[in-house]
Design a protein around this motif. Structure first.
Motif, PDB file in Angstrom:
ATOM      1  N   THR A  70      -0.447  -8.258  -1.856  1.00  0.00           N
ATOM      2  CA  THR A  70       0.001  -8.191  -0.469  1.00  0.00           C
ATOM      3  C   THR A  70      -0.135  -6.755  -0.005  1.00  0.00           C
ATOM      4  OG1 THR A  70       1.594  -9.993  -0.806  1.00  0.00           O
ATOM      5  CG2 THR A  70       1.901  -8.598   1.135  1.00  0.00           C
ATOM      6  N   ARG A  71      -0.950  -6.561   1.023  1.00  0.00           N
ATOM      7  CA  ARG A  71      -1.252  -5.208   1.474  1.00  0.00           C
ATOM      8  C   ARG A  71      -0.532  -4.874   2.786  1.00  0.00           C
ATOM      9  NH1 ARG A  71      -7.709  -4.696   1.262  1.00  0.00           N
ATOM     10  NH2 ARG A  71      -7.548  -6.463   2.727  1.00  0.00           N
ATOM     11  N   TYR A  72      -0.251  -3.594   2.947  1.00  0.00           N
ATOM     12  CA  TYR A  72       0.414  -3.089   4.137  1.00  0.00           C
ATOM     13  C   TYR A  72      -0.357  -1.881   4.663  1.00  0.00           C
ATOM     14  CZ  TYR A  72       4.299  -5.889   2.347  1.00  0.00           C
ATOM     15  OH  TYR A  72       5.077  -6.915   1.872  1.00  0.00           O
ATOM     16  N   THR A  73      -0.343  -1.709   5.974  1.00  0.00           N
ATOM     17  CA  THR A  73      -0.943  -0.539   6.609  1.00  0.00           C
ATOM     18  C   THR A  73       0.120   0.150   7.443  1.00  0.00           C
ATOM     19  OG1 THR A  73      -3.126  -1.595   6.695  1.00  0.00           O
ATOM     20  CG2 THR A  73      -2.757   0.290   8.151  1.00  0.00           C
ATOM     21  N   ASN A  74       0.397   1.410   7.096  1.00  0.00           N
ATOM     22  CA  ASN A  74       1.461   2.170   7.770  1.00  0.00           C
ATOM     23  C   ASN A  74       2.795   1.433   7.720  1.00  0.00           C
ATOM     24  OD1 ASN A  74      -0.387   4.227   8.493  1.00  0.00           O
ATOM     25  ND2 ASN A  74      -0.988   3.089  10.334  1.00  0.00           N
ATOM     26  N   GLY A  75       3.047   0.763   6.605  1.00  0.00           N
ATOM     27  CA  GLY A  75       4.300   0.051   6.417  1.00  0.00           C
ATOM     28  C   GLY A  75       4.349  -1.326   7.029  1.00  0.00           C
ATOM     29  N   GLU A  76       3.292  -1.708   7.777  1.00  0.00           N
ATOM     30  CA  GLU A  76       3.252  -3.019   8.418  1.00  0.00           C
ATOM     31  C   GLU A  76       2.386  -3.983   7.614  1.00  0.00           C
ATOM     32  OE1 GLU A  76       4.967  -3.932  11.072  1.00  0.00           O
ATOM     33  OE2 GLU A  76       5.858  -1.931  11.309  1.00  0.00           O
ATOM     34  N   LYS A 110       4.894   3.127 -10.483  1.00  0.00           N
ATOM     35  CA  LYS A 110       4.268   4.005 -11.472  1.00  0.00           C
ATOM     36  C   LYS A 110       2.854   4.392 -11.056  1.00  0.00           C
ATOM     37  CE  LYS A 110       2.780   4.116 -16.319  1.00  0.00           C
ATOM     38  NZ  LYS A 110       2.787   3.384 -17.622  1.00  0.00           N
ATOM     39  N   TYR A 111       2.162   3.482 -10.382  1.00  0.00           N
ATOM     40  CA  TYR A 111       0.753   3.720 -10.080  1.00  0.00           C
ATOM     41  C   TYR A 111       0.451   3.955  -8.604  1.00  0.00           C
ATOM     42  CZ  TYR A 111      -0.177   2.092 -14.838  1.00  0.00           C
ATOM     43  OH  TYR A 111      -0.189   1.960 -16.216  1.00  0.00           O
ATOM     44  N   ARG A 112       1.325   3.496  -7.709  1.00  0.00           N
ATOM     45  CA  ARG A 112       1.025   3.591  -6.288  1.00  0.00           C
ATOM     46  C   ARG A 112       2.188   4.190  -5.508  1.00  0.00           C
ATOM     47  NH1 ARG A 112      -3.868   3.583  -4.923  1.00  0.00           N
ATOM     48  NH2 ARG A 112      -3.440   2.608  -2.910  1.00  0.00           N
ATOM     49  N   ARG A 113       1.853   5.026  -4.552  1.00  0.00           N
ATOM     50  CA  ARG A 113       2.867   5.576  -3.658  1.00  0.00           C
ATOM     51  C   ARG A 113       2.992   4.747  -2.391  1.00  0.00           C
ATOM     52  NH1 ARG A 113       1.678  12.142  -3.857  1.00  0.00           N
ATOM     53  NH2 ARG A 113       2.111  12.420  -6.099  1.00  0.00           N
ATOM     54  N   SER A 114       1.892   4.170  -1.939  1.00  0.00           N
ATOM     55  CA  SER A 114       1.924   3.352  -0.726  1.00  0.00           C
ATOM     56  C   SER A 114       2.541   1.994  -1.025  1.00  0.00           C
ATOM     57  CB  SER A 114       0.506   3.161  -0.176  1.00  0.00           C
ATOM     58  OG  SER A 114      -0.336   2.575  -1.159  1.00  0.00           O
ATOM     59  N   LYS A 115       3.022   1.324   0.032  1.00  0.00           N
ATOM     60  CA  LYS A 115       3.678   0.035  -0.123  1.00  0.00           C
ATOM     61  C   LYS A 115       2.672  -1.019  -0.558  1.00  0.00           C
ATOM     62  CE  LYS A 115       6.820  -3.157   2.228  1.00  0.00           C
ATOM     63  NZ  LYS A 115       7.544  -3.477   3.480  1.00  0.00           N
ATOM     64  N   LEU A 116       3.083  -1.807  -1.546  1.00  0.00           N
ATOM     65  CA  LEU A 116       2.187  -2.812  -2.119  1.00  0.00           C
ATOM     66  C   LEU A 116       3.028  -3.845  -2.861  1.00  0.00           C
ATOM     67  CD1 LEU A 116      -0.974  -3.232  -2.585  1.00  0.00           C
ATOM     68  CD2 LEU A 116      -0.581  -2.213  -4.824  1.00  0.00           C
ATOM     69  N   ASP A 117       2.605  -5.103  -2.813  1.00  0.00           N
ATOM     70  CA  ASP A 117       3.283  -6.156  -3.565  1.00  0.00           C
ATOM     71  C   ASP A 117       2.259  -6.891  -4.427  1.00  0.00           C
ATOM     72  OD1 ASP A 117       5.800  -5.665  -2.521  1.00  0.00           O
ATOM     73  OD2 ASP A 117       5.500  -7.011  -0.820  1.00  0.00           O
TER      74      ASP A 117
END
Length: 290
Positions: free
Chosen positions: A18-24, A207-214
């Motif tokens: 599940t991907r997000y762009t700028n938190g959206e 551990k691997y990503r700083r951006s929001k991701l599910d």
């Protein structure tokens, strides 16, 4: 009944991102970067094996070295990890399936493709030239497997090693999380609850990503009947649609059953009158039956 023929099927899951762009919220895709699978295998002990696949976008031209060789375009191919052949179940016609993709110049083809290029299936060790899909070289046939069943979500005619693709610049300059072009399958140890894996994912992502991701996991047996994923195959069928047609079928059967009862009742009443008349005129027992 899709994908039920794989022995390890109950323990195989497809990784969903599940991907997000700028938190959206952006989208949900059945694809990951090439680094996701190895990281899952390394960090989560309940995962027994991982296999990555990359579709052969754009297809490729294949040709053999036979006397009257004719090149053909092939569109149904995958670049896969060697573990792919151990995770999933295939009918092996010839060759050692366990090591069939251990070498970078190996290729596995199906029965129909062996007959298409050579006229028979005894072709292990024969060369095939592959042009396209990031390749332009000869590969050695290492195994022949049966054609894939129609009720399989893994539709392919040839398999090639994934390592060659990972040497391309776009991947050597990537950290393994940027290009979401890979389908990643995980195989759990028997008896493992998928929720046990899911609970560890937030820590794994941090551990691997700083951006929001599910990251979630989809059972192999649910792949064909779960829709709504971006960049997924177009042959998926919604489970609700299947239920709808089941209801329609039951409704039609009920109508047929009611009609049968009505016809049988009407016929019985007609028969009763017929028997009554025969009794009045003195018909014998055998004559009443006939």
């Amino acid at each position: 009944s899709y994908d039920r023929h794989h022995i390890n099927g109950p323990n195989i899951y497809r990784t969903i991102l599940t991907r997000y762009t700028n938190g959206e919220f952006r989208d949900i895709i059945p694809l990951t970067g090439y680094g996701t699978g190895p990281a899952l295998l390394s960090d989560i002990p309940e995962i027994k094996n991982v296999a990555r696949t990359h579709y052969m976008f754009g297809g490729a031209i294949l040709s053999s070295d036979t006397k009257n060789r004719v090149p053909f375009r092939e569109d149904r191919g995958y670049l896969v990890d060697p573990s792919f052949l151990q995770m999933f179940t295939f009918e092996v016609l010839s060759g050692n399936i366990k090591s069939a993709l251990d070498q970078p110049d190996n290729i596995v083809i199906t029965r129909s493709r062996a007959e298409k290029y050579f006229g028979h299936t005894d072709v292990v060790g024969q060369p095939l030239k592959v042009t396209g899909a990031w390749m332009d070289s000869y590969f050695t046939i290492s195994a022949i497997i049966g054609d894939q069943a129609e009720n399989s979500t893994l539709a392919f005619d040839l398999l090639l090693p994934l390592d060659g693709l990972l040497q391309e610049q776009q991947y050597t300059e990537d950290d393994g999380w940027g290009w979401n072009n890979f389908t990643t399958y995980v195989q759990l140890y028997p008896g493992t609850d998928i929720n046990t894996i899911t609970e560890k994912i937030p820590e794994f992502i941090s551990k691997y990503r700083r951006s929001k991701l599910d990251i979630t996991f989809q059972s192999l047996h649910d792949v064909h009947t779960q829709t709504g994923l971006a960049f997924d195959s177009s042959d998926r069928v919604s489970r609700n649609r299947i239920y709808f047609f089941v209801v329609i079928a039951v409704f039609i059967l009920c109508i047929a059953w009611i009609n049968y009862i009505n016809l049988a009742t009407a016929r019985a009443m007609e028969r009763a009158r017929e028997v009554g008349i025969k009794k009045v005129i003195g018909a014998r027992k055998q004559q009443l039956i006939l």
